[in-house]
Design a protein around this motif. Structure first.
Motif: not given
Length: 770
Positions: A90-91, A329-333, A360-365, A682-687
């Motif tokens: 969000t931030f 940055p999008e999952s900083y905390l 962690l970044a590689t997992g996102a890739e 790490e985030y709520t399910v998205q619609a």
């Protein structure tokens, strides 16, 4: 001009993941879409006078991320530790309301040892605007209310639902709105945003994903093609080509904080599908050189030599490997807490933290963030707020079967495009490269005794044993082992796990059979994987697929048909299938475990036909089950179709906390439910949701004549004790047109207690209480 700007209706409301993007019925091209962009309001997580907890030193500046506000640094770390938002993304998606210089000056004025929760709250409220305001909704001028594929959909409810989903594109199309970046009256300098401005229209996935994404767009394009929105597909490809020109590769998504990584390289797949569907070869003049540039990026930055322990041959194979030494940055905390868990008996060293951030970044890739597929110790325990298994990620030393299968097909498709342009020399070069990838995939990943593909692990110099839905990627991309082509029994063995799932569970095919709490593990089932499994089935020749299903021995379940050791999980250790009522599970072993088996088909799997081969039957069943998952979960969250699917009562919608909602298309589902979203991660399910819509439209177009209206679970029965596990009950408002075998057993009898309360309650609360 194909698009016209439409107003964006803004609300200042607390962001709710499942309600982030309301859906709408199909609209005409002349009616501007009304798009509600919810923006999060910063909320204190502690008394305003409380000072922030101590923090580790700020990680090094990341050279690929060119912002002192939205990239690694003191500002983003301090704001995240204040926990003003339940989602770190969000931030970093909030454009500033002041110049960059003024924002940094304001932050430096409060950044001291006594900075309080209130200081950070006031700073964010004063210096930042709502996330997503740099975007604008647009009207699709060439939108058709009734694309031609609808003519092949025979069931009235499925046809109407497919048309409704087709209309959702009007809610997901965006342009960059550069003029709205700074509010009127900004005194000096230019405001700053993390958005990568795009020159062309694009489709967003939905929810927190407000920008264009790389691999999502492949399945979005599958749907756009069925919707005959070729100009939108062209614009999507033009945006990707702009990024290849500007960055040398296609980033994960359209934000500057994604510039350290890509995603599964499906650009050439998209290009080929577009040209085939539209006959627009003019795009190739620009696209072919840029396709070469992207493949060169993967060769230069993500490829290494691997010597096979099985044949001693050496192959140039690709892996995911991001250079990064700071939290995303999008999952900083989330990343910060993973690396700096206060319960660790021995804190990580600076180098260990940097290595973990890279993993962690590689997992996102990979697109699969995260899964036990990537973990050295996937099931080690931790406290409620920590996940030690993530600290055992070993992705950079994994050679993934999915990535190399995609690159094989990319070279093959590129060769075909060169052939069509009579550039035979270039075609020959790419066919040679494809041949090398194919040999490596079959050598390193294919286990002919287990009849499955597994990743190759450089640490152990052996194949991993974890079975995942990645096993279907080679067949989807045209790599079929000789053992499969020569034997019907072997061909079925490749899909024996899919057959088991359809007989055993209510939903679709899960990512793995391990329940870790990660979103790319059981019980989650993702739309792209259902498409891939269907395409893998379609890749098999009829001579090995035309026979009937094999049957398990007396007293055994379809688990008994699996090749020995294939999924690496004993039958009694498989995830359970909850039964509506008191949370009980279906029998885990024996013939009674196949609770969804009917005469010739499965519950919500369509109607069996005479002479149908096993592969055609699996396609019919999975296609119908996917439609059931999307339609029933949309209906359970407020979706309705006039004269065909009445809106559920408020009492029923209260079960899913959807009394004021109008229906959600979710990014992921559950293998045990057809009326609920997936969970975990790490985030709520998205619609929204782009790839869910795309796969639904492709399924409707491809299998329209064998799709049957599903029997959706009774929501009220899920919160009450049922009188019998075999009681027939059709969810209120669902169609009664399901015929034949479908009506002999009700899916509602086997539905789990709705997981909406799980993700809206437990998962969301977990984010709030990190």
């Amino acid at each position: 001009m194909r698009y016209t700007t439409a107003a964006v209706v803004l609300t200042s409301a607390f962001l709710q993941g499942a309600h982030a993007l309301p859906q709408a019925a199909p609209s005409s091209a002349t009616a501007p879409p009304t798009v509600v962009i919810s923006t999060a309001v910063a909320s204190p997580s502690a008394p305003l006078s409380s000072t922030l907890p101590s923090q580790v030193p700020v990680p090094p500046t990341q050279p690929w991320c060119p912002s002192s506000i939205f990239c690694a640094g003191a500002l983003i770390q301090t704001v995240n530790l204040a926990r003003l938002f339940p989602d770190s993304k969000t931030f970093v998606d909030k454009p500033t309301s002041k110049s960059s210089q003024q924002v940094l000056s304001d932050f430096n004025a409060i950044n001291n040892n006594s900075v309080t929760e209130g200081d950070l709250l006031n700073f964010v409220n004063n210096d930042f605007r709502g996330e997503g305001l740099e975007l604008e909704a647009v009207t699709i001028a060439d939108f058709k209310d009734e694309p031609s594929f609808l003519g092949s959909v025979t069931d009235p409810l499925i046809k109407a639902f497919s048309q409704t989903v087709h209309g959702f594109w009007t809610q997901l199309v965006r342009n960059t709105n550069q003029t709205a970046l700074c509010p009127e009256g900004t005194t000096s300098g230019k405001c700053e945003s993390s958005l990568i401005p795009l020159n062309h229209t694009f489709v967003v996935p939905g929810g927190r994903f407000r920008e264009q994404y790389y691999w999502d767009s492949y399945w979005i394009i599958q749907g756009l093609i069925e919707s005959e929105l070729f100009s939108t597909v062209n614009d999507t490809l033009q945006n990707f080509m702009d990024e290849i020109e500007n960055f040398g590769f296609i980033p994960n998504g359209g934000r500057i904080y994604y510039l350290d990584r890509s995603q599964p390289p499906l650009f050439i797949h998209m290009l080929s599908d577009y040209v085939a569907a539209s006959n627009d070869t003019s795009i190739l003049k620009r696209a072919l050189p840029l396709a070469e540039k992207e493949l060169k990026w993967w060769a230069d930055n993500r490829t290494l030599n691997v010597t096979s322990p099985f044949t001693n041959r050496t192959y140039a194979m690709a892996h995911y490997a991001v250079n990064n030494s700071a939290p995303r940055p999008e999952s900083y905390l989330e990343d910060y807490l993973t690396a700096n868990d206060p319960t660790l008996s021995t804190p990580l060293t600076e180098q260990e933290r940097a290595d973990l951030y890279a993993e962690l970044a590689t997992g996102a890739e990979t697109g699969w963030d995260y899964s036990t597929r990537w973990m050295a110790q996937p099931l080690i325990g931790g406290s409620n707020n920590t996940n030690p298994a993530l600290r055992t990620l070993n992705i950079r030393k994994t050679i993934p079967v999915c990535l190399n299968s995609i690159l094989y097909k990319a070279h093959t498709l590129l060769a075909d495009l060169y052939d069509a342009q009579k550039q035979n020399s270039s075609a020959t070069t790419h066919r040679s490269a494809a041949s090398t990838f194919r040999a490596g995939v079959l050598d390193l990943f294919w286990d002919k005794s287990k009849l499955a593909f597994y990743d190759f692990n450089l640490t152990s110099n052996a194949r991993n044993s974890l079975f995942t839905s990645a096993t279907f990627y080679p067949l989807w991309n045209g790599i079929v082992p000789d053992e499969v082509l020569s034997s019907s029994a072997n061909a079925f063995g490749v899909f024996a796990a899919l057959n088991m799932v359809l007989n055993r569970y209510n939903g679709t095919f899960p990512v793995t059979f391990l329940e870790s709490g990660q979103q790319w593990d059981a019980p989650n089932a993702w739309p792209p994987h259902q498409h891939i499994a269907l395409q893998a089935l379609r890749a098999l020749p009829s001579n090995v697929t035309s026979g009937a299903f094999p049957t398990p021995d007396a007293g055994k379940s379809t688990f008994d048909l699996l090749p020995s050791g294939q999924i690496g999980v004993d039958e009694d250790a498989l995830p359970g299938q909850p039964i509506s009522g008191a949370g009980a599970n279906a029998t885990k072993t024996g013939s009674a475990a196949d609770i969804n088996r009917l005469n010739g088909t499965v519950v919500n799997g369509g109607n069996a036909t005479s002479g149908e081969g096993w592969a055609a039957a699996l396609q019919r069943q999975l296609a119908n089950r996917y439609v059931a998952s999307t339609l029933c979960s949309w209906h359970a969250t407020g979706g309705q179709i006039p004269n065909l699917l009445p809106r559920l009562s408020d009492q029923e919608l209260n079960v899913t906390q959807s009394v004021t909602n109008t229906g959600n298309m979710f990014e992921k589902f559950s293998t045990s439910d057809i009326d609920s979203a997936g969970r975990g991660g790490e985030y709520t399910v998205q619609a929204g949701f782009g790839w869910t819509n795309g796969v639904l439209l492709w399924v409707a177009s491809t299998y329209g004549d064998i799709l049957v209206a599903p029997q959706c679970p009774d929501l009220l029965a899920q919160v009450q004790t049922t009188t019998s596990p075999t009681t027939t009950a059709t969810g209120a408002g669902t169609s009664s047109t399901a015929s034949g075998n479908q009506s002999t057993n009700a899916a509602s009898s086997f539905s789990a207690v709705s997981s909406f309360t799980v993700f809206m309650g437990v998962a969301f609360a977990a984010l709030l209480n990190l």
